[in-house]
Design a protein around this motif. Structure first.
Motif, PDB file in Angstrom:
ATOM      1  N   SER A 167      -7.571  -0.783  -6.510  1.00 18.12           N
ATOM      2  CA  SER A 167      -6.629  -1.459  -7.223  1.00 18.12           C
ATOM      3  C   SER A 167      -5.378  -1.690  -6.623  1.00 18.12           C
ATOM      4  CB  SER A 167      -6.412  -0.503  -8.678  1.00 18.12           C
ATOM      5  OG  SER A 167      -7.501  -0.734  -9.390  1.00 18.12           O
ATOM      6  N   LEU A 168      -4.835  -0.646  -6.057  1.00 17.73           N
ATOM      7  CA  LEU A 168      -3.262  -0.541  -5.291  1.00 17.73           C
ATOM      8  C   LEU A 168      -3.457  -1.938  -4.407  1.00 17.73           C
ATOM      9  CD1 LEU A 168      -0.568   0.300  -4.276  1.00 17.73           C
ATOM     10  CD2 LEU A 168      -1.763   1.873  -3.228  1.00 17.73           C
ATOM     11  N   PHE A 169      -4.500  -1.965  -3.431  1.00 18.50           N
ATOM     12  CA  PHE A 169      -4.665  -3.029  -2.693  1.00 18.50           C
ATOM     13  C   PHE A 169      -4.943  -4.417  -3.192  1.00 18.50           C
ATOM     14  CE2 PHE A 169      -6.223  -5.469   0.798  1.00 18.50           C
ATOM     15  CZ  PHE A 169      -5.202  -5.609   1.453  1.00 18.50           C
ATOM     16  N   ARG A 170      -5.477  -4.409  -4.223  1.00 15.61           N
ATOM     17  CA  ARG A 170      -5.935  -5.631  -4.821  1.00 15.61           C
ATOM     18  C   ARG A 170      -4.624  -6.192  -5.472  1.00 15.61           C
ATOM     19  NH1 ARG A 170      -8.246  -4.331  -9.379  1.00 15.61           N
ATOM     20  NH2 ARG A 170      -6.312  -4.951 -10.384  1.00 15.61           N
ATOM     21  N   GLU A 171      -3.742  -5.433  -5.757  1.00 13.20           N
ATOM     22  CA  GLU A 171      -2.459  -5.789  -6.635  1.00 13.20           C
ATOM     23  C   GLU A 171      -1.540  -6.139  -5.479  1.00 13.20           C
ATOM     24  OE1 GLU A 171      -0.421  -3.988  -9.813  1.00 13.20           O
ATOM     25  OE2 GLU A 171      -2.006  -2.507 -10.367  1.00 13.20           O
ATOM     26  N   VAL A 172      -1.356  -5.424  -4.336  1.00 15.73           N
ATOM     27  CA  VAL A 172      -0.661  -5.831  -3.208  1.00 15.73           C
ATOM     28  C   VAL A 172      -1.236  -7.205  -2.602  1.00 15.73           C
ATOM     29  CG1 VAL A 172      -0.163  -5.160  -0.752  1.00 15.73           C
ATOM     30  CG2 VAL A 172      -0.048  -3.282  -2.472  1.00 15.73           C
ATOM     31  N   LYS A 173      -2.245  -7.233  -2.211  1.00 13.82           N
ATOM     32  CA  LYS A 173      -2.895  -8.641  -1.928  1.00 13.82           C
ATOM     33  C   LYS A 173      -2.672  -9.639  -2.603  1.00 13.82           C
ATOM     34  CE  LYS A 173      -5.875 -10.743   1.151  1.00 13.82           C
ATOM     35  NZ  LYS A 173      -7.155 -10.857   1.493  1.00 13.82           N
ATOM     36  N   ASN A 174      -2.868  -9.527  -4.061  1.00 14.79           N
ATOM     37  CA  ASN A 174      -2.563 -10.540  -4.952  1.00 14.79           C
ATOM     38  C   ASN A 174      -1.092 -11.044  -5.093  1.00 14.79           C
ATOM     39  OD1 ASN A 174      -5.473 -11.125  -5.628  1.00 14.79           O
ATOM     40  ND2 ASN A 174      -5.268  -9.774  -7.228  1.00 14.79           N
TER      41      ASN A 174
ATOM     42  N   ASP B 269       1.811 -11.596   3.273  1.00 10.48           N
ATOM     43  CA  ASP B 269       2.626 -10.409   4.117  1.00 10.48           C
ATOM     44  C   ASP B 269       2.089 -10.132   5.519  1.00 10.48           C
ATOM     45  OD1 ASP B 269       4.792  -8.010   3.151  1.00 10.48           O
ATOM     46  OD2 ASP B 269       3.584  -7.796   4.868  1.00 10.48           O
ATOM     47  N   PRO B 270       2.467 -10.368   6.479  1.00 10.70           N
ATOM     48  CA  PRO B 270       1.775 -10.363   7.911  1.00 10.70           C
ATOM     49  C   PRO B 270       1.703  -8.832   8.021  1.00 10.70           C
ATOM     50  CG  PRO B 270       4.352 -10.369   8.229  1.00 10.70           C
ATOM     51  CD  PRO B 270       4.296 -10.733   6.440  1.00 10.70           C
ATOM     52  N   ARG B 271       2.076  -7.857   7.154  1.00 11.61           N
ATOM     53  CA  ARG B 271       1.790  -6.316   7.461  1.00 11.61           C
ATOM     54  C   ARG B 271       1.065  -5.837   6.627  1.00 11.61           C
ATOM     55  NH1 ARG B 271       7.580  -3.879   9.354  1.00 11.61           N
ATOM     56  NH2 ARG B 271       6.413  -2.115   9.979  1.00 11.61           N
ATOM     57  N   LEU B 272       0.103  -6.489   6.164  1.00 11.17           N
ATOM     58  CA  LEU B 272      -0.715  -5.982   5.176  1.00 11.17           C
ATOM     59  C   LEU B 272      -1.774  -4.980   5.663  1.00 11.17           C
ATOM     60  CD1 LEU B 272      -2.331  -8.954   2.888  1.00 11.17           C
ATOM     61  CD2 LEU B 272      -0.827  -6.786   2.444  1.00 11.17           C
ATOM     62  N   GLY B 273      -2.084  -5.296   7.156  1.00 10.17           N
ATOM     63  CA  GLY B 273      -3.159  -4.389   7.853  1.00 10.17           C
ATOM     64  C   GLY B 273      -2.409  -2.905   7.877  1.00 10.17           C
ATOM     65  N   GLU B 274      -1.106  -2.884   8.069  1.00  9.67           N
ATOM     66  CA  GLU B 274      -0.428  -1.467   8.060  1.00  9.67           C
ATOM     67  C   GLU B 274      -0.537  -0.834   6.968  1.00  9.67           C
ATOM     68  OE1 GLU B 274       3.428  -2.396   9.933  1.00  9.67           O
ATOM     69  OE2 GLU B 274       4.134  -0.977   8.304  1.00  9.67           O
ATOM     70  N   PHE B 275      -0.521  -1.607   5.904  1.00  4.11           N
ATOM     71  CA  PHE B 275      -0.782  -0.749   4.424  1.00  4.11           C
ATOM     72  C   PHE B 275      -2.152  -0.433   4.249  1.00  4.11           C
ATOM     73  CE2 PHE B 275      -0.829  -0.417  -0.054  1.00  4.11           C
ATOM     74  CZ  PHE B 275       0.404   0.104  -0.441  1.00  4.11           C
TER      75      PHE B 275
ATOM     76  N   LEU C 204       6.607  -0.457   0.058  1.00  2.00           N
ATOM     77  CA  LEU C 204       6.658  -1.068  -0.992  1.00  2.00           C
ATOM     78  C   LEU C 204       8.213  -1.238  -0.979  1.00  2.00           C
ATOM     79  CD1 LEU C 204       3.955   0.300  -3.276  1.00  2.00           C
ATOM     80  CD2 LEU C 204       3.949  -1.758  -1.959  1.00  2.00           C
ATOM     81  N   ALA C 205       8.918  -0.390  -1.203  1.00  2.00           N
ATOM     82  CA  ALA C 205      10.549  -0.277  -1.420  1.00  2.00           C
ATOM     83  C   ALA C 205      11.210  -1.328  -0.559  1.00  2.00           C
ATOM     84  CB  ALA C 205      10.937   1.185  -1.429  1.00  2.00           C
ATOM     85  N   THR C 206      10.947  -1.428   0.791  1.00  2.00           N
ATOM     86  CA  THR C 206      11.360  -2.216   1.597  1.00  2.00           C
ATOM     87  C   THR C 206      11.390  -3.716   1.182  1.00  2.00           C
ATOM     88  OG1 THR C 206      10.661  -0.829   3.519  1.00  2.00           O
ATOM     89  CG2 THR C 206      11.583  -3.070   3.949  1.00  2.00           C
TER      90      THR C 206
ATOM     91  N   ARG D 137     -11.200  -2.590   3.897  1.00  2.00           N
ATOM     92  CA  ARG D 137     -11.092  -3.561   5.372  1.00  2.00           C
ATOM     93  C   ARG D 137     -11.503  -5.025   4.944  1.00  2.00           C
ATOM     94  NH1 ARG D 137      -8.687  -1.280   9.578  1.00  2.00           N
ATOM     95  NH2 ARG D 137      -9.040   0.822   9.943  1.00  2.00           N
ATOM     96  N   GLN D 138     -12.541  -4.871   4.084  1.00  2.00           N
ATOM     97  CA  GLN D 138     -13.383  -6.299   3.706  1.00  2.00           C
ATOM     98  C   GLN D 138     -12.262  -7.001   2.604  1.00  2.00           C
ATOM     99  OE1 GLN D 138     -17.320  -5.317   1.853  1.00  2.00           O
ATOM    100  NE2 GLN D 138     -18.132  -5.671   3.902  1.00  2.00           N
ATOM    101  N   MET D 139     -11.756  -6.096   1.521  1.00  2.00           N
ATOM    102  CA  MET D 139     -10.807  -6.743   0.720  1.00  2.00           C
ATOM    103  C   MET D 139      -9.824  -7.624   1.727  1.00  2.00           C
ATOM    104  SD  MET D 139     -10.394  -3.945  -2.076  1.00  2.00           S
ATOM    105  CE  MET D 139      -9.337  -4.841  -3.478  1.00  2.00           C
ATOM    106  N   ASN D 140      -9.268  -7.134   2.868  1.00  2.00           N
ATOM    107  CA  ASN D 140      -8.164  -7.674   3.527  1.00  2.00           C
ATOM    108  C   ASN D 140      -8.961  -8.544   4.446  1.00  2.00           C
ATOM    109  OD1 ASN D 140      -5.370  -7.953   4.323  1.00  2.00           O
ATOM    110  ND2 ASN D 140      -5.688  -6.338   6.180  1.00  2.00           N
ATOM    111  N   ASP D 141     -10.129  -8.710   4.313  1.00  2.00           N
ATOM    112  CA  ASP D 141     -10.912  -9.854   5.256  1.00  2.00           C
ATOM    113  C   ASP D 141     -10.804  -9.622   6.649  1.00  2.00           C
ATOM    114  OD1 ASP D 141     -11.509 -11.515   3.297  1.00  2.00           O
ATOM    115  OD2 ASP D 141      -9.435 -12.301   2.951  1.00  2.00           O
ATOM    116  N   GLU D 142     -10.731  -8.070   7.131  1.00  2.00           N
ATOM    117  CA  GLU D 142     -10.938  -7.648   8.368  1.00  2.00           C
ATOM    118  C   GLU D 142     -12.061  -7.905   8.932  1.00  2.00           C
ATOM    119  OE1 GLU D 142      -9.098  -4.166   9.174  1.00  2.00           O
ATOM    120  OE2 GLU D 142      -7.357  -4.283   7.920  1.00  2.00           O
ATOM    121  N   THR D 143     -12.466  -8.138  10.089  1.00  2.00           N
ATOM    122  CA  THR D 143     -13.876  -8.068  10.707  1.00  2.00           C
ATOM    123  C   THR D 143     -14.470  -6.893  11.233  1.00  2.00           C
ATOM    124  OG1 THR D 143     -12.981  -8.819  12.664  1.00  2.00           O
ATOM    125  CG2 THR D 143     -13.752 -10.744  11.261  1.00  2.00           C
ATOM    126  N   ASP D 144     -13.367  -5.976  11.654  1.00  2.00           N
ATOM    127  CA  ASP D 144     -13.892  -4.870  12.205  1.00  2.00           C
ATOM    128  C   ASP D 144     -13.977  -3.692  11.295  1.00  2.00           C
ATOM    129  OD1 ASP D 144     -14.348  -2.938  14.095  1.00  2.00           O
ATOM    130  OD2 ASP D 144     -12.193  -2.488  14.335  1.00  2.00           O
TER     131      ASP D 144
END
Lengths: 304, 304, 304, 304, 304
Positions: D95-102, D107-113, D167-169, D283-290
Motif C-alpha cells: 500500500s505504501l509503495f502504491r501510494e508513493v508511486k501513484n 520521482d527519479p529516486r523511487l528505486g531508493e525508496f 517523504l518529509a524532504t 520491484r515489479q510494482m516499480n517496473d524493475e527488471t532485476d
C-alpha cells in the motif's frame, strides 16, 4: 465490585462476604437434608429395585461442566467487554478534552464543555442502572439543555448532540478549522460507540434457553446426585454431594450475576468510582480547584 | 428474543415458554419409550449375548460434549456478532445524523435524510428476514427512489448510494467541505460494513458437515444409551436416559436456532425493536414531534 | 459450500451428500472388519496374555477429544476469517465505488473503474484456487493492462496499482482533491488487506506437526479400540467401535477440509457466488443494464 | 515451515520428517524401557504393598489434557499473531509503495525508496532471528545510512526514520501535500506496529511457570503411567504407555516449538520466503527488471 | 519475568527458581503429611463406616480442571493484553517522535519533547507499581511541569496534556499545519488508550467470586483426596495425592500471579526493561549521545 487485598490461602477458604455463597446457601442446605433423607430411606427404596450408580453421572457431570464452562465464558466476556467500554469512555473523555483545551486554550466556556462531558458519563451510568437522572444532571446542565436531555429516549445521546453543537458553533465562528472539528467529532463518535455498546449489553441478555437448559440440568443433577453417591459413600454422601453441588450451583449463580455487569451486586462494575475518577481527571485538566474526592472501597472492600 | 425478569431458581426449572423443550419434547418422549422397551426386552436379547456397558459411552459422551461445546461456541459467536453489527448500525446512525445536524443545522431537507437512514435499517432487517419491503419503504422514500431501491439486488446498498448522493450534492454546492464530506462518508462506510457483515452471517452457515456429524452422533448416542444404562440402573433407566438426552439434544437444537440469529424464533435477535429504537432516536435528534411508540416485550416476555 | 434448507431431525441422520462420510467410509469399513477379526481371534490371543481394558482408552480418548477440539477450532477460525475477508472485500468494493460515483458522477470512464474492481475480485479468487486467469480477465481489462497483470507475481496487487493510477490521474487533473484521493486510497488499502489476508491463509497451513500428531493418534486409537472393547461388549464391538471411530475420524477429516477454505470441496467457501454478487451490485450501482444472473445452489444444495 | 501436499491417510501415519517425533523419540524409548522394567519388577514390588491403579491417573490425565490444551492454544496464538503481523507488513509495504508511486510517479529516486522498504523487512527478519545484518543491508542501503542503521538499538526503526525523512524532504519541497504526507506516514506507523508486535512476541515468552508446571506434570505422569497400567494390561503396558506418552509429550514439545515462531525449526514461520515475495512484488510494482527468483520448498517440503 | 534459555527436558523437571513451587511447597507438604495421617488412621475410621471412593472425585476433578482452565485463560488474557498495551506504547512513542522529527527537523527543543515521552512511560510504570515518582521525573521534567504532574490524580495524563501543549504552541506559531497537528494528536490519543487500558487491568480484578469459588473448591478437593485414594493406593497415597494437588494448586497460584501483571513477581511484566528500551530508541532517534545502557536479565534469568 470487591477489591480485596491478597490474603493467606487458608483464610481465603473461609471468606463469606463477596462469595455467592450467601445466595446459594439455602440450596446447599436443601441438598444436605436431601442427602440425609436418601441415606435413611436407602433400605426402603432399594428393595423396590431402584438404584443409581455413579457412572452415568460421570458422563452427565463432564457434559454439564463443559457447557457451564461455556456459559461462564460468555457471561464473563460480557463483564470484560462492559469494563472495556467504560475504559474507552475514559480514553475518549480525556483525549477529547485534551484536544479541546490545546486547540482552544482561551475559550471562556471550557468549563461548560467539561460539565457536558461529565454529564454524559453520569447519564449513561444512571440509564444503565435505571436510576432517576434529574437531580444529578441539574447540577451539570443549564435549564434549557436539561429539559431536552431528560425528555429524550436516550439522554446520553442528546448530550452528545449538545457537545457537537458546542463544537459546531466554534467551527462556524471560525475558531475551529474543519479538520480539527472533524478530529474532535471522532472523539464524540467514540463516546457514541461506548453508549451503544453498553446499551447492547444491558438490553440483550444471553439467549434465555442457555440459561434455562443449564439451570435445569444443574439442579436436576444435584438433586439426583445423593441417590447415586449413597451406595458407595453412605455416611459421607451429604458432604461430597454438597461439595459437588457447591461447585456447579455457585458457578451457575455467578454467571447469572456477571450476565448483567451494570447492576449493584457484589461482582458488578464500579460505575460510580469510574465516573468519579473521570470527573476528577477532567476538572484537574481544566485547572479547576473544586475537584470531588476520590471514592474508596468500603469496609467490605466493596466499590460501587 | 426473550427478555425475562429474574426468577426464583426453583420456578425457573419449570418454565416452558422460551426453552427449546417444545421443540425436542417428542424426541425425549421417544427416548423414554425406547428405554422402557429396552427394559422389557432385556431378558430376551441378553440371552443372545448382546450387552453394552457404560464405559465406552463415557468416552463417547465426553467427546460429544467437547465437540458440541465447540459448535455451541461457534453458533453463539454468530449470534453475538450479529448483535454487535446492529449495535454498530446504531452507533453509525446516531453519529452520522449528529454530524449532519451539527454541520448543516439549517438545511431544509434534513427530514429527508432521517428517512433515508431509517429506510436503510428497515430495508436491511426485511432483507435478512426475507420480508416484502415495498409497503414499509414507500412511507419513507419518494417514488423515484423507491423504484431504484426495490429493483436492486441489495436494496440497502442502493439506499446508501442515495445517502451519499444527498451529501455529494451539498459538497458540490459548497455547503460541505471535502473534509467533512469525507468524514460523513466514513459513517456510510460503517453502515456498509454492517450490511455486508449481516449478509455474511445470513448467507454463510456453519459448515454443513459440522451440523451433520454432531447431529448424527448425538442422536445415535441417545438411541444406544438405554441399552448401556439398563444393566446397572434397570427401572431408573428411562429417567437418567432422558436427562442425559435432554442435555445433549436441547443444546444441539439451541445451536441450530442461534445459527441464524435473524429469524423469528424464541432466541433470535429483536430486530423490530432495534429498528424502532433507532427511529425514535433519529426523529428526536431532528426535533420531530411525530415519534413512534417504544416497542415492549409481549406477555411471554418475547420481543421480535 | 452446502446451503441446505432445514430438515426433520430424523431425516438429517441419513443424509449422505455433504457429510464427510464419503471420504471416511472406507476407513470405517476397515475398522468394522478389524473389529470382527478381533472377536474371532479373541480366544487365541488372550491365551497369550494379551489383554486391553477400556480405562487407559478413556484417558486417551478424552485427551484426543480435547486436542481434536483445539485443532477443529483452529481450522474453523481459518474458515471464518477467510469468509470475513471476502465480506470485507464486499464492503470495500461497494464503498469505494459509492464514493467514486458520488464524487465523480459525470466521469465518462466509470465503467472502466467498475471493470477494474470486478477484475480484482476474480483475479484474487482465481489466484487462491490456482486457476488460469487470462480468459476471465481479458473480458474485463484492456490489452495493455492485461499483459502487466498476467505477468505479475501477484496479479491482484497489479490491478490495485492500476486502480490507484486511475484515481491519481484524476487527482493530477484536479477533479479529485487530495483529501478525497486520500479517502479513496484507503479503500484500496482495505482491498490490499483482503488480498494479503487471503494469501496468508492459503500459504500458511496450520503447523504440520499438529495435523500429524492428531492424525496419527486418532488412527492408532481407532485401530486399538476394538481390542479394548471386545472383552466387555463382545458381539457389539464392531458397532460401538465404528461409532466412536466415526466421531473422531470424521472430525479429523472435516478439519482437514476446512484448513484450506478456498478449495472446491463440499465445505469450502462459495467464492464464485461472492464474486458474482459483487459484480451484480457494482454494475447496478453504475446503472448498467447488462448485469449477470444471480448464482444459485445446484440440486445438491452446493454453491461453489 | 513444512508445506506438504495432501497425502493418503495411511501414508501420513508413517511420516517422519516434520513431526516432532525426532525430538521426543529418545524420551519415548525411555518410557518403553521403563515399562518393560516395570513388568519384570512387578512381582517384587507388589509384595511390598506398592500398587497403583488407573483411576487417579484418569483424573490427572484429564486435568493435564485440559491445561496442555490451554498452553497449546496460547502458543499457537503467538504463531498465528506472528504470521498476521508479517501479513500486515505485506499489506503496508504494498500500500505504501502504491501510494508513493501513484502520487510521485516521476520521482527519479523511487528505486531508493523501494530499497528502504525491502531493507526494513530483511532487517526485521534478521533481528528476530539474531542474524548479522551488515552483508544483506549493505546491498540495499547507501554507506551513510548503513552506519546509522547498524549502530542503532532497533535497526528496523532507524530505517523507518529514514523512510520518513525521504517523504518529509518531498513535503518540504512541495511535491507532497500535508494530507498525502499524513496518509503515507500512517503506512509507516503500520510498519512500526508490525515491528513492535514482532519484538513483543520474540521478547516476551509465555510465563515460564506455565511451561514448567506442565512440563513437570506431563513427564512425571508419563513416568508413573506404566506402574498404573501394568496391573490391567501386563504385556501390553509398553505399547499403551508409549502411545499415551506420545500424545502428551509431543504436544508439549510442539508447543515449545511454536512459542518462538521466528526460529528456524520445522514448524516456524518462513520469513525468508515472505521477505522474498515482498521484494518481488515491490520491484515489479516499480517496473524493475532485476527481480529475484521465487523461493520454493526444498525436497523435505521445508520453507525457511 | 523470567527469560530462560532452552534447557534439556530432564533438567527442566528439577528447576526451582521461577516456578511457583516456592509459594506452594508448604501446602504440598501439608498434603503429604495429611496423606500419611490418613493411611495410619484408616483402620480406625473405616470401622466407623466412613469411606470415600475415587469415582465422585473424578467428576469433581474434571469439573475443577475445566473451571480452573477457564480462570487461567482469563488471567493469562490480562497478562497478554497488558503486554500488548505496552507494545502499543512502544509503537506510539516511536511513531510520534518519528513524525515530530520528520516534520520539525530543526526545532531546537526536540530534546524536551523526547523527555516528555520518556517521562510518560516511566510515570505510567510507577503509577501501576505504586512507586514514588518524584525522583525519576525530576530528571526529565522542568520544575513548573513537575509540580503539575505530581499533584495530578493521573500524572501520566497530565504529561500527555503537556505534550499536546508543546505541539499546540507550534500549531499556533504556524510551524505545524492543522492536518499534521491532528495526525500527531492521534498518537497522543494512542498513548492515552494505553494508559487507560493499563489502569483498567490494574484496577479491575477478575470478579472476586471466581477466585474464591475455585480457590475453595481446589483446596477442599485436595484435602479430601487422600481419603479417596487410600483405599486403592495405600502406601502410594501421599505421592499421587501430592502430584495431583501440585497440578491444581500451582495453576491456581500462577493464575493469581498473572492476574496482576504489573507487579514484581517472577511471572510479571518487565516494565523496567520496556521503559529502558523505549528510552534508548527515542534518544537514538534524536541522535543524542547520552543513551542509557540496555538492561539484561540477572543471574536468575529475571528481568524486572
Amino acid at each position: 465490585m470487591i477489591i480485596r487485598p491478597q490474603q493467606h490461602w487458608l483464610a481465603l477458604i473461609f471468606v463469606w462476604h463477596g462469595s455467592v455463597l450467601s445466595k446459594v446457601i439455602s440450596r446447599l442446605l436443601l441438598n444436605f437434608l436431601l442427602s440425609i433423607a436418601v441415606i435413611l430411606m436407602l433400605p426402603w427404596y432399594s428393595t423396590l429395585g431402584i438404584k443409581l450408580t455413579v457412572a452415568p453421572f460421570s458422563i452427565l457431570g463432564v457434559a454439564i461442566a463443559i457447557f457451564l464452562g461455556f456459559r461462564n465464558n460468555a457471561c464473563y466476556s460480557r463483564f470484560v467487554e462492559a469494563r472495556q467500554l467504560w475504559g474507552q469512555l475514559m480514553i475518549a473523555a480525556r483525549s477529547l478534552f485534551r484536544e479541546v483545551k490545546n486547540t482552544l486554550p482561551d475559550d471562556p466556556r471550557l468549563g461548560e464543555f467539561v460539565c457536558l462531558q461529565i454529564a454524559f458519563a453520569h447519564s449513561l451510568r444512571m440509564t444503565l442502572r435505571r436510576l432517576p437522572q434529574e437531580k444529578k444532571l441539574s447540577v451539570l446542565l443549564p435549564a434549557e439543555h436539561l429539559q431536552q436531555v431528560l425528555s429524550a429516549h436516550s439522554p446520553a445521546n442528546r448530550i452528545l448532540l449538545l457537545m457537537g453543537e458546542w463544537l459546531a458553533t466554534r467551527r462556524r465562528s471560525g475558531t475551529l478549522s474543519d479538520i480539527l472539528f472533524h478530529s474532535l467529532n471522532n472523539r464524540l463518535n467514540d463516546m457514541s460507540a461506548v453508549q451503544a455498546g453498553c446499551e447492547r449489553i444491558a438490553n440483550t441478555p444471553i439467549p434465555f434457553a442457555y440459561t434455562l437448559i443449564l439451570h435445569r440440568t444443574v439442579y436436576i443433577f444435584c438433586i439426583l446426585l445423593p441417590f447415586a453417591l449413597v451406595v458407595d459413600l453412605h455416611y459421607m454422601t451429604p458432604f461430597i454431594s454438597v461439595l459437588i453441588s457447591y461447585t456447579f450451583i455457585s458457578l451457575d449463580a455467578l454467571a447469572e450475576e456477571l450476565e448483567d455487569p451494570f447492576g449493584l451486586e457484589n461482582n458488578d462494575l464500579p460505575l460510580d468510582a469510574i465516573c468519579n475518577a473521570m470527573e476528577i481527571d477532567l476538572r484537574q485538566m481544566n485547572d479547576e480547584t473544586d475537584v470531588p474526592e476520590k471514592r474508596l472501597p468500603d469496609k467490605n472492600y466493596q466499590l460501587t
